[in-house]
Design a protein around this motif. Structure first.
Motif, PDB file in Angstrom:
ATOM      1  N   SER A 155       8.222  -4.730  -6.305  1.00 42.01           N
ATOM      2  CA  SER A 155       8.254  -5.611  -5.140  1.00 42.01           C
ATOM      3  C   SER A 155       7.636  -4.951  -3.916  1.00 42.01           C
ATOM      4  O   SER A 155       7.802  -3.757  -3.674  1.00 42.01           O
ATOM      5  CB  SER A 155       9.692  -6.028  -4.836  1.00 42.01           C
ATOM      6  N   ASP A 156       6.928  -5.756  -3.139  1.00 41.55           N
ATOM      7  CA  ASP A 156       6.250  -5.278  -1.939  1.00 41.55           C
ATOM      8  C   ASP A 156       7.265  -5.198  -0.801  1.00 41.55           C
ATOM      9  O   ASP A 156       7.942  -6.181  -0.490  1.00 41.55           O
ATOM     10  CB  ASP A 156       5.123  -6.240  -1.563  1.00 41.55           C
ATOM     11  N   SER A 207       2.055  -3.148   4.089  1.00 47.87           N
ATOM     12  CA  SER A 207       2.095  -3.505   2.679  1.00 47.87           C
ATOM     13  C   SER A 207       1.375  -2.425   1.885  1.00 47.87           C
ATOM     14  O   SER A 207       0.708  -1.552   2.444  1.00 47.87           O
ATOM     15  CB  SER A 207       1.429  -4.863   2.473  1.00 47.87           C
ATOM     16  N   ARG A 208       1.514  -2.462   0.570  1.00 49.75           N
ATOM     17  CA  ARG A 208       0.843  -1.473  -0.255  1.00 49.75           C
ATOM     18  C   ARG A 208      -0.671  -1.668  -0.223  1.00 49.75           C
ATOM     19  O   ARG A 208      -1.179  -2.719   0.114  1.00 49.75           O
ATOM     20  CB  ARG A 208       1.365  -1.559  -1.691  1.00 49.75           C
ATOM     21  N   ARG A 210      -4.310  -2.365  -1.581  1.00 48.77           N
ATOM     22  CA  ARG A 210      -4.818  -3.247  -2.632  1.00 48.77           C
ATOM     23  C   ARG A 210      -6.337  -3.168  -2.667  1.00 48.77           C
ATOM     24  O   ARG A 210      -6.987  -3.218  -1.620  1.00 48.77           O
ATOM     25  CB  ARG A 210      -4.352  -4.696  -2.386  1.00 48.77           C
ATOM     26  N   GLY A 274       0.148  -5.827  -8.406  1.00 44.78           N
ATOM     27  CA  GLY A 274       0.405  -4.902  -7.307  1.00 44.78           C
ATOM     28  C   GLY A 274      -0.851  -4.408  -6.626  1.00 44.78           C
ATOM     29  O   GLY A 274      -0.802  -3.984  -5.465  1.00 44.78           O
ATOM     30  N   GLY A 300       3.918  -9.327  -3.556  1.00 46.89           N
ATOM     31  CA  GLY A 300       3.007  -9.425  -2.431  1.00 46.89           C
ATOM     32  C   GLY A 300       1.614  -9.877  -2.797  1.00 46.89           C
ATOM     33  O   GLY A 300       0.684  -9.719  -2.007  1.00 46.89           O
ATOM     34  N   CYS A 301       1.467 -10.447  -3.969  1.00 40.11           N
ATOM     35  CA  CYS A 301       0.176 -10.977  -4.418  1.00 40.11           C
ATOM     36  C   CYS A 301       0.185 -12.476  -4.118  1.00 40.11           C
ATOM     37  O   CYS A 301       0.949 -13.236  -4.726  1.00 40.11           O
ATOM     38  CB  CYS A 301      -0.015 -10.716  -5.913  1.00 40.11           C
ATOM     39  N   ARG A 351       1.928 -12.628   3.431  1.00 36.76           N
ATOM     40  CA  ARG A 351       2.886 -11.785   2.696  1.00 36.76           C
ATOM     41  C   ARG A 351       4.192 -11.654   3.465  1.00 36.76           C
ATOM     42  O   ARG A 351       5.282 -11.759   2.898  1.00 36.76           O
ATOM     43  CB  ARG A 351       2.294 -10.397   2.448  1.00 36.76           C
TER      44      ARG A 351
END
Length: 411
Positions: A155-156, A207-208, A210, A274, A300-301, A351
């Motif tokens: 999970s983001d 956020s992560r 990408r 992810g 978060g996609c 997001r």
């Protein structure tokens, strides 16, 4: 959970809805309806008022299309089912809980013709009716829906935040719904989604990383020959929505995997979700229920829906227009430009806005929480709130709270 809920009453005269419990096979459905019509006056009364107040569950891929004879799922002189029971009838006296929200009632095509034969009656396979039926989330450990361990790992943080169940409960001072009885209490209970506090938003402002614009992996049939019972089937060359996406497989920054051609090309969908900004959400390969948006939101996609005549999970509550995109099948050739037109700032806003929705996508009060969340605003509560809104309760409070949450994440 439904049987233990505080809204359940022993006196049917006080009930707004009637749940016809049990499986959704044809024989069992007809038996339940026959019993309801024979023993209580409420079915016939609801039908006379053109209100769907009896609840049936059809949780297979194509809902009624997997239970009823296909030739009966039509409106017109060829149908034999009475209109209060017929899933295709706009006047049916029951509402459906389903995973598939395709409102596919349309003129029945002649399979040998290139275009539909307008002289045929309307028919459907999934038979979803908006503002009557309700799409509910999936339970865990089903196809494309993982268990809690996977959600925890993937999970983001921008979506789910650092809130745990105790903090969420403290923010709102809300206890279990089993203590609630009156309509005014119900209105107070259903205040809408739990917002992430400004402090939490600061802690999760990143956020992560990408590196992929769009991801989809799955079986891609070239046409609809494998599911000719669809109302979208108009001949052997009827386009399959998945095949249309496959034409974009060589697009830069797209990761599109067709596992039907070569099983060795299968990839870890969780990993690629992810890594991706957008995740494509089509109907199932046989136009069954779409599922990928559930996990995509957690990771978060940003979901990109391409579902013919599609209606989405708990769409009366979840702000899908704020946290997803809808691209029709005819627009798929323009998908690269559509996605690239979404700025990085707008992607982050979408997001972050999912923080206002993700709790509604998991049955925490039934299967347990995954991310420390309270079960008070879960998918089951969302279903009950949807039903309450249908009879004039809870809507204003929900919309006010949702607006505040979305505004906070737009800043």
């Amino acid at each position: 959970r439904m049987l233990r809920h505080a809204c359940r009453v022993a006196d049917p005269a006080q009930a707004e809805f009637f749940w016809l419990i049990g499986p959704g096979s044809l024989g069992q459905t007809l038996d339940k309806v026959a019993y309801a019509k024979r023993t209580l006056p409420y079915w016939n009364r609801s039908f006379a008022e053109n209100k769907a107040r009896h609840i049936l569950m059809f949780l297979s891929e194509r809902g009624p299309g997997d239970a009823f004879p296909i030739n009966e799922l039509r409106v017109g002189r060829y149908n034999k089912l009475p209109e209060d029971i017929n899933p295709a009838s706009p006047r049916r006296a029951w509402l459906m809980l389903t995973f598939n929200g395709m409102a596919d009632l349309r003129p029945s095509p002649d399979a040998s013709a290139v275009v539909p034969d307008r002289a045929h009656p309307l028919r459907c396979l999934i038979c979803f009716q908006p503002n009557k039926d309700i799409v509910i989330p999936f339970y865990p450990r089903t196809i494309d829906v993982p268990d809690c361990n996977v959600l925890r790992d993937g999970s983001d943080p921008l979506v789910v935040g650092p809130l745990n169940g105790d903090l969420a409960q403290g923010l709102h001072g809300r206890g279990g719904d089993e203590k609630l009885r009156t309509a005014s209490q119900l209105d107070a209970r259903w205040q809408g989604p739990i917002p992430v506090s400004s402090k939490a938003a600061t802690l999760t402002s990143k956020s992560r990383q990408r590196d992929v614009l769009l991801f989809f992996g799955g079986r891609m049939q070239p046409n609809l020959r494998h599911i000719t019972s669809l109302t979208y089937y108009e001949g052997p060359h009827s386009p399959n929505v998945r095949a249309d996406l496959l034409k974009l497989a060589d697009e830069p920054d797209f990761k599109i995997v067709n596992s039907i051609a070569d099983k060795s090309k299968r990839v870890d969908a969780i990993e690629w979700m992810g890594r991706s900004h957008f995740c494509w959400v089509p109907p199932g390969q046989r136009y069954g229920d779409p599922r990928r948006h559930i996990v995509a939101v957690f990771f978060g996609c940003i979901p990109v829906f391409t579902i013919p005549d599609g209606h989405y999970t708990l769409e009366e509550l979840i702000p899908w227009k704020n946290i997803s995109l809808t691209v029709s099948q005819s627009q798929l050739p323009m998908l690269p430009s559509i996605l690239r037109a979404v700025s990085p700032k707008e992607r982050e806003r979408m997001r972050a806005s999912a923080a206002c929705a993700w709790r509604r996508l998991w049955f925490s009060s039934i299967y347990g929480n995954c991310l420390g969340e309270s079960g008070g605003d879960d998918a089951f509560d969302g279903l009950m709130l949807t039903l309450a809104m249908r009879v004039g309760r809870g809507r204003a409070a929900h919309e006010r709270s949702l607006h505040q949450c979305l505004r906070r994440h737009a800043e």
